[in-house]
Every structure is written in structure tokens, then in C-alpha cells.
Scaffold this motif. Structure first.
Motif, short mmCIF file in Angstrom:
data_model
loop_
_atom_site.label_atom_id
_atom_site.label_comp_id
_atom_site.label_asym_id
_atom_site.label_seq_id
_atom_site.Cartn_x
_atom_site.Cartn_y
_atom_site.Cartn_z
N PHE A 164 -6.50 3.07 12.79
CA PHE A 164 -7.06 3.29 11.34
C PHE A 164 -5.87 3.18 10.24
O PHE A 164 -5.84 2.33 9.32
N ARG A 165 -4.83 4.01 10.51
CA ARG A 165 -3.81 4.10 9.58
C ARG A 165 -2.90 2.97 9.43
O ARG A 165 -2.13 3.06 8.60
N ARG A 166 -2.90 1.96 10.24
CA ARG A 166 -2.38 0.62 10.17
C ARG A 166 -3.05 -0.21 9.35
O ARG A 166 -2.50 -1.36 9.21
N THR A 167 -4.35 -0.22 9.22
CA THR A 167 -5.19 -1.27 8.36
C THR A 167 -4.67 -1.38 6.56
O THR A 167 -4.38 -0.49 6.38
N PRO A 168 -4.88 -2.63 6.48
CA PRO A 168 -4.75 -2.65 4.95
C PRO A 168 -5.67 -2.03 4.25
O PRO A 168 -5.20 -1.37 3.03
N GLU A 169 -6.73 -1.48 4.67
CA GLU A 169 -7.67 -0.78 3.76
C GLU A 169 -7.59 0.56 3.64
O GLU A 169 -7.21 1.30 2.64
N TYR A 170 -6.74 1.06 4.54
CA TYR A 170 -6.11 2.49 4.62
C TYR A 170 -5.10 2.62 3.94
O TYR A 170 -4.71 3.57 2.88
N TRP A 194 -6.01 2.81 0.20
CA TRP A 194 -6.66 3.98 -0.07
C TRP A 194 -5.44 4.89 -0.16
O TRP A 194 -5.64 5.57 -1.31
N ILE A 195 -4.29 4.93 0.32
CA ILE A 195 -3.35 6.00 0.32
C ILE A 195 -2.62 5.62 -1.01
O ILE A 195 -2.18 6.67 -1.61
N ASP A 196 -2.40 4.31 -1.38
CA ASP A 196 -1.90 3.99 -2.59
C ASP A 196 -2.78 4.47 -3.86
O ASP A 196 -2.13 5.00 -4.77
N TYR A 202 -4.77 7.21 -3.62
CA TYR A 202 -4.68 8.51 -3.71
C TYR A 202 -3.25 8.97 -4.12
O TYR A 202 -2.93 9.76 -5.07
N ARG A 203 -2.03 8.23 -4.02
CA ARG A 203 -0.79 8.66 -4.59
C ARG A 203 -0.92 8.51 -6.00
O ARG A 203 -0.23 9.35 -6.73
N ARG A 204 -1.26 7.48 -6.55
CA ARG A 204 -1.70 7.15 -8.07
C ARG A 204 -2.29 8.41 -8.88
O ARG A 204 -2.16 8.74 -9.87
N PHE A 205 -3.49 8.85 -7.87
CA PHE A 205 -4.50 9.79 -8.44
C PHE A 205 -3.60 11.05 -8.52
O PHE A 205 -3.48 11.58 -9.84
N VAL A 206 -2.99 11.40 -7.70
CA VAL A 206 -1.89 12.53 -7.75
C VAL A 206 -0.85 12.52 -8.88
O VAL A 206 -0.77 13.43 -9.65
#
Length: 149
Positions: A34-40, A43-45, A47-51
Motif C-alpha cells: 500500500f505504501r508503495r502506491t502512487p495514491e498513498y 496522500w502523504i504529500d 498530509y505534509r502540506r496540511f501540516v
């Protein structure tokens, strides 16, 4: 489902198809995939922008902030079983007293489909968080008890 949290939510309330057995029996490998998918990664990108753009200015510490990454994603399907139990995050090893929780639901929440939080440590005055998509709630989850129904 590819998302491990969503698979867990489905499995809590219903019998899952046999084809999903691999994902539930080999959870660590499923999470790695899951963590290797482009969607994940997208999503992390986000999340980091939100932070960076939202959380850091609210916290306002000129020295910067430390934050959990990846964030905890919990999926709650309609069920008579709650996702967790009433607790303070400090009850669990690895949490720091300085932690601040930002709860960001991905759907509208109210009444029995939301997080219930006390207003200050030990007050016991739990109230359901009624939020719209895009809203978030900041609280001291280490010291204030919280739970879902």
C-alpha cells in the motif's frame, strides 16, 4: 481494498471475500504494498502540506514542530462495536505530554458517528464533535479522554 485501515474496518463488521484473505493474513506485506502506491504517496504529500500550511501556523512555535508521519488513519463502518475504547493517548507507551491532536474526519460527523471528547482533563463532560468535511478539531488527546461509539 488496498488501504489496510479500510480492510480492517470492513472485516470488523462483516465476512470478507476469500480473495481478501491474503491481505488480512499478511498484514505487514499488505501495508508495504500500500505504501508503495502512487495514491498513498499523493496522500502523504497532501498530509505534509496540511501540516506545513495549516497545523504549523496554528501551533506557532518558531522552532518548528515534530509530527507523526504517516498519520493514523482509522475507518469506522456502521457497527454495534466501537472502534476503540475511552482513553487518553498518554495511557499508551510512546506518547509525549506535549502532543496535540488534530482530528480531521473525511466525512461529515455528528452524534453517534463521531469522536467524543472531554473539554479538559478529568472533566468527564464528553461531547460529540460535529464537523463537516474539511473541518478539523484540535485537542490534547494525551490528557483529555476521548472515544467513539
Amino acid at each position: 481494498p488496498l488501504c489496510p485501515a479500510l480492510l480492517t474496518a470492513f472485516a470488523r463488521g462483516t465476512k470478507v471475500p476469500k480473495e481478501w484473505g491474503f491481505m488480512s493474513s499478511r498484514r505487514k506485506e499488505h501495508i508495504r504494498r500500500f505504501r508503495r502506491t502512487p495514491e498513498y504517496k499523493a496522500w502523504i504529500d497532501v498530509y505534509r502540506r496540511f501540516v506545513k500550511d495549516v497545523v504549523a501556523p496554528i501551533v506557532g512555535d518558531s522552532r518548528g514542530i515534530a509530527f507523526q508521519c504517516p498519520p493514523t488513519l482509522r475507518c469506522q463502518m456502521p457497527s454495534i462495536r466501537p472502534l476503540g475504547h475511552r482513553h487518553r493517548d498518554d495511557d499508551y507507551e510512546g506518547h509525549q505530554g506535549e502532543e496535540i491532536n488534530f482530528w480531521l474526519p473525511l466525512t461529515r460527523t455528528w452524534g453517534s458517528n463521531t469522536l467524543h471528547v472531554e473539554s479538559s482533563p478529568g472533566s468527564g463532560d464528553f461531547r460529540p464533535l460535529e464537523l463537516d468535511c474539511g473541518d478539523f478539531f484540535r485537542f490534547h488527546g494525551g490528557q483529555c479522554e476521548h472515544y467513539t461509539l
